[in-house]
Design an enzyme around this catalytic site. Structure first.
Site, PDB file in Angstrom:
ATOM      1  N   GLY A  81      46.689  78.926  54.423  1.00  0.00           N
ATOM      2  CA  GLY A  81      45.338  78.430  54.203  1.00  0.00           C
ATOM      3  C   GLY A  81      44.283  79.492  54.432  1.00  0.00           C
ATOM      4  NE  ARG A 145      48.919  75.615  52.598  1.00  0.00           N
ATOM      5  CZ  ARG A 145      48.420  75.876  53.814  1.00  0.00           C
ATOM      6  NH1 ARG A 145      49.214  76.376  54.736  1.00  0.00           N
ATOM      7  NH2 ARG A 145      47.153  75.653  54.084  1.00  0.00           N
ATOM      8  CG  ASP A 176      55.246  78.398  59.762  1.00  0.00           C
ATOM      9  OD1 ASP A 176      55.888  78.520  60.827  1.00  0.00           O
ATOM     10  OD2 ASP A 176      54.963  77.297  59.257  1.00  0.00           O
ATOM     11  CE  LYS A 202      46.054  82.411  57.677  1.00  0.00           C
ATOM     12  NZ  LYS A 202      46.433  81.379  56.705  1.00  0.00           N
ATOM     13  CB  THR A 203      45.669  80.057  61.999  1.00  0.00           C
ATOM     14  OG1 THR A 203      45.477  78.639  62.025  1.00  0.00           O
ATOM     15  CG2 THR A 203      45.930  80.512  63.417  1.00  0.00           C
ATOM     16  CG  ASP A 205      44.728  74.751  62.529  1.00  0.00           C
ATOM     17  OD1 ASP A 205      43.620  74.427  62.066  1.00  0.00           O
ATOM     18  OD2 ASP A 205      45.793  74.337  62.063  1.00  0.00           O
TER      19      ASP A 205
END
Length: 553
Positions: A81, A145, A176, A202-203, A205
């Site tokens: 994402g 993804r 992941d 990266k994220t 979240d």
């Protein structure tokens, strides 16, 4: 092409690098630390990664560059994402490549890992890169993804890399994606391809972090964007004084985003999934917790409020997790077709009742009808409930509404309750990066090239001390295997990067815990406002409350 004045100004922003990277490539040397071990399951991880396990952490510092001079052809992908700052990772990587040797080449593989498999790429030049500096989104080459995890895939990547003369691949992604980077690095090393693999964290979240990775990029910008919107809603609620706003925010596996937004805006309620799991809270207990705040405020004449709910909250509720597991079993294999063929919801309801245990059906039966049906929407590729499709903000507002009706009938609640619902997800993923994320991401990309130049593989680009001004940041790298443990995935034990959950004994949660009782009853809203790009450093380069609290001592 017409562009906005802000867009033009952001193109011209010069990101700040860590002090040790500011002296020019020729004056950057490397310092190796001690050998590393994985966070758990050391023997198993070491056996799976014999060529890349146990490598030392490294830091860069001012000194004579001792790396071997050679032309570099580097491939880069964006994986997973979107997160604000991805374009700056690529810009930093490109600038470091060209500063070392103008003949160095950067290829951007399109659509994430698929680009490596299909050999679909573009070659970057100055004009191409300059059109994306300091901007949000991943549209420079797109993302995807697809997982790189099989030997067949690795062989294709290696062959395509050989065709293009690649010396290294940089994978920009989350836990992941960087697990895949570690596995790809091991394959490349085991097969003597000479191709290095470097990851970047990266994220939005916020769950790709540990003692080495202090923050994943994009978290700062996304939470500031959400917090601005939440602050706007709080101001509206305090003006109209007639609605409770239930706001769902990103974060399926961890509640970092919800907690950061709560620290920024001081809402009446913020649910933290990790606490719900630790206390084994039921849906009824969560409902009563929210209803208590609504009741106290309503009885004081304040029939308004704000509740923040993390996207994955229901997965942290033990009884709900059990219900989802039973539904996944109930609809396994051909049972999904049998269920979908039933003529109406009544028939489906009876099918569900017959297939669940009495305990799980009791949980199912207290859910609002709309939420019940959401549990049986389209399955994920593994045939499981897509929890992200559950409108948990509506789930809890409906359950609170029913609880308040009981309290009104009992004479304890004298207020009025009306609800509005919001979900902030995509709004934060592609925003113009904050100055912090613009600087951090550019540094991660620049630093990734230094790791390549010095011959490292299976490493994550690491920039630390980031709660301090950029001049004091420390650049280096850590072996990805240091972050890994074994987990059960789809019936198999697999090496994965351990997700970082909200620590209930950590300073950010403790601060929230110490103030939430007051926030629940009083109107203590704060209004962060829009991200600032120009002005005093204490406003423009402000880091997250989470990071500030974690690094306060």
């Amino acid at each position: 092409m017409n562009i906005s004045p802000l867009q033009k100004a952001r193109y011209e922003y010069s990101p700040k690098l860590p002090g040790m990277l500011r002296n020019g490539i020729a004056e950057i040397c490397v310092n190796e630390g001690a050998a590393t071990t994985s966070v758990a399951d050391q023997d198993k991880i070491a056996a799976l990664f014999p060529n890349t396990y146990g490598k030392p952490e490294v830091t860069f510092q001012k000194g004579q560059n001792t790396s071997a001079a050679k032309k570099q052809v580097v491939g880069v992908i964006l994986s997973g994402g979107q997160a604000p700052g991805g374009h700056n990772v690529i810009s930093g990587l490109y600038d470091a490549l060209k500063a070392t040797n103008k003949d160095n080449v950067l290829l951007g593989f399109k659509g994430g890992p698929d680009g490596l498999l299909k050999n679909d790429y573009v070659e970057f030049d100055d004009a191409f890169i300059d059109a994306y500096r300091n901007t949000g989104g991943f549209d420079i080459i797109g993302s995807g993804r697809t997982k790189l995890e099989t030997k067949e895939q690795f062989a294709i990547v290696a062959e395509n890399a050989k065709k293009n003369g690649l010396t290294a691949v940089v994978i920009i992604g989350g836990d992941d994606s960087n697990t895949n980077a570690a596995t790809l690095a091991e394959y490349m090393a085991a097969n003597n391809t000479g191709i290095q693999v470097i990851g970047c964290p990266k994220t939005i979240d916020g769950d790709l972090k540990n003692e080495d990775i202090e923050a994943s990029f994009g978290f700062d910008t996304a939470t500031k964007t959400y917090s601005e919107l939440i602050g706007n809603i709080e101001r509206d609620a305090n003006s109209a004084k007639k609605y409770w706003h239930f706001i769902k925010v990103m974060g399926r596996s961890a509640s970092h985003v919800a907690l950061e937004c709560a620290l920024e805006t001081q809402p009446n309620i913020c649910l933290i999934g990790e606490e719900v799991a630790a206390k084994k809270m039921s849906l009824a207990q969560i409902t009563n917790y929210i209803a208590d705040s609504v009741e106290k405020r309503g009885n004081n004449g304040n029939n308004f409020g704000v509740a923040i709910i993390p996207e994955g909250i229901v997965e942290f509720v033990p009884e709900f997790s059990k219900l989802i597991a039973e539904i996944n079993e109930l609809l396994a294999g051909s049972k999904t077709e049998e269920f979908n063929a039933l003529p109406d919801w009544t028939a489906k309801y009876n099918f569900i009742k017959a297939g669940l245990t009495a305990e799980s059906f009791a949980v199912f039966d207290i859910l609002p009808a709309g939420i019940q049906q959401q549990l049986f929407l389209e399955r994920d590729p593994h045939g499981n409930v897509q929890v992200s499709l559950i409108e948990s903000e509506k789930l809890f507002s409906e359950m609170v509404k029913e609880e308040l009706a009981k309290r009104k009938a009992a004479g304890t609640y004298k207020g009025k309750f009306g609800a509005q619902h919001h979900f902030f997800g995509y709004e934060g993923r592609c925003a113009f990066p904050s100055n912090f994320d613009a600087d951090y991401c550019y540094s991660l990309g620049y630093n990734a090239f230094m790791l390549i130049q010095y011959g490292y593989t299976g490493y994550l680009s690491k920039v630390s001390n980031i709660a301090r001004p950029a001049e004091e940041w420390v650049a280096g790298g850590m072996p990805i295997t240091k972050m890994m443990n074994m987990e059960r995935r789809n019936g198999e034990d697999k090496p994965v990067i351990r997700k970082a959950l909200v620590e209930l004994d950590g300073a950010p949660f403790k601060y929230f815990e110490a103030h939430r009782e007051e926030w629940a009853v009083e109107t203590c809203f704060t209004f962060p406002g829009a991200i600032q790009y120009y002005g005093p450093a204490e406003v423009c380069d402000l880091t997250t409350r989470t990071l500030a609290l974690e690094k306060a001592n």
